[in-house]
Design a protein around this motif. Sequence first.
Motif, short mmCIF file in Angstrom:
data_model
loop_
_atom_site.label_atom_id
_atom_site.label_comp_id
_atom_site.label_asym_id
_atom_site.label_seq_id
_atom_site.Cartn_x
_atom_site.Cartn_y
_atom_site.Cartn_z
N LEU A 1 0.82 -1.14 -0.14
CA LEU A 1 -0.10 -0.22 0.24
C LEU A 1 0.99 1.21 0.00
CD1 LEU A 1 -2.75 -0.91 2.68
CD2 LEU A 1 -2.89 -1.43 0.28
N THR A 2 0.65 2.14 -0.71
CA THR A 2 1.27 3.51 -0.91
C THR A 2 0.47 4.55 -0.47
OG1 THR A 2 0.88 3.65 -3.31
CG2 THR A 2 2.68 2.18 -2.72
N GLY B 1 -2.80 3.61 -2.81
CA GLY B 1 -2.21 2.97 -4.14
C GLY B 1 -2.09 1.60 -3.54
N VAL B 2 -2.78 0.40 -4.36
CA VAL B 2 -2.18 -0.81 -4.07
C VAL B 2 -1.51 -1.55 -5.27
CG1 VAL B 2 -3.66 -3.02 -3.46
CG2 VAL B 2 -4.51 -0.61 -2.78
N ILE B 3 -0.52 -2.30 -4.80
CA ILE B 3 0.09 -3.35 -5.62
C ILE B 3 0.27 -4.71 -5.09
CG2 ILE B 3 2.18 -3.88 -7.04
CD1 ILE B 3 2.74 -0.72 -6.67
N ALA C 1 5.94 4.89 -9.85
CA ALA C 1 6.17 5.48 -8.56
C ALA C 1 7.60 5.70 -8.61
CB ALA C 1 5.73 4.24 -7.51
N LEU C 2 8.57 4.84 -8.97
CA LEU C 2 9.82 4.89 -8.82
C LEU C 2 10.34 6.11 -9.83
CD1 LEU C 2 11.06 1.14 -9.04
CD2 LEU C 2 11.25 2.64 -7.04
N LYS D 1 11.99 9.81 -8.14
CA LYS D 1 13.21 10.20 -8.71
C LYS D 1 13.27 11.79 -9.10
CE LYS D 1 15.21 5.83 -9.92
NZ LYS D 1 15.34 4.67 -10.99
N ILE D 2 11.68 12.11 -9.97
CA ILE D 2 11.71 13.29 -10.25
C ILE D 2 11.42 14.46 -9.17
CG2 ILE D 2 9.96 14.64 -11.56
CD1 ILE D 2 11.77 13.26 -13.39
#
Length: 219
Positions: free
Chosen positions: A76-77, A143-145, A209-210, A214-215
Amino acid sequence: LYLDGVPVSRIQRAFSVGAFGLKDQRRLVPTRWSITAVDSMISKNLIEKEIKRKRPINEYRVYEFSYLGNRFVVLLTPSSWKYEWIEAWYPGTVWNPNSQEIAMGGDWEGYRGRTTYASIGGCYYAVRLAVAEFLAEEGRQAGVIAMREIHPSFITPLGVWINRESVREALRRRPVKFDSLDEAIDHISKRFSIRIDEWIRTSVLLKDALYQEKITKYL
């Protein structure tokens, strides 16, 4: 019926035997169709009417559960609603019997949902229901992965219910919490046998997300 506490399994059976709708328009429906239809409708309702109205969680969480040669990990994010389901089948498993390579695949949706049937099938909606129930009950958005690693010891296909119930069980357990996505991914890398870069390569949401993380470091 669902809001009145009727179990999803009973609603699915009733849907399958044509117990809903106008009498002269009722039809028998294959069981797997009814299961996916109910999972899809209930989860969509929870997402639109409950989850999207809530505040996002404020940390990264990793939940885990193992069952019958399957390892389930749910990340979860702290973001608005988005969802992805990924499966990885080892060679010699039910859906990858002849290949010498691990078969990985998944599908996803953003905040606005999706308008086409998920390419990975009914398991996508079964797991979406499990995570939607959890977030709705907690009163938060995320967010869910969700990921599943299937080993050769899993020899009997049990239907999409194994995904729904296993993810429900994972979410009942105490999560491991992190302040950053990198920390969460590092933890997940130690829980799976398959290299984490393979999961990232398969995942739309992890790559996004990665990249976004980084941005933002340069803003």
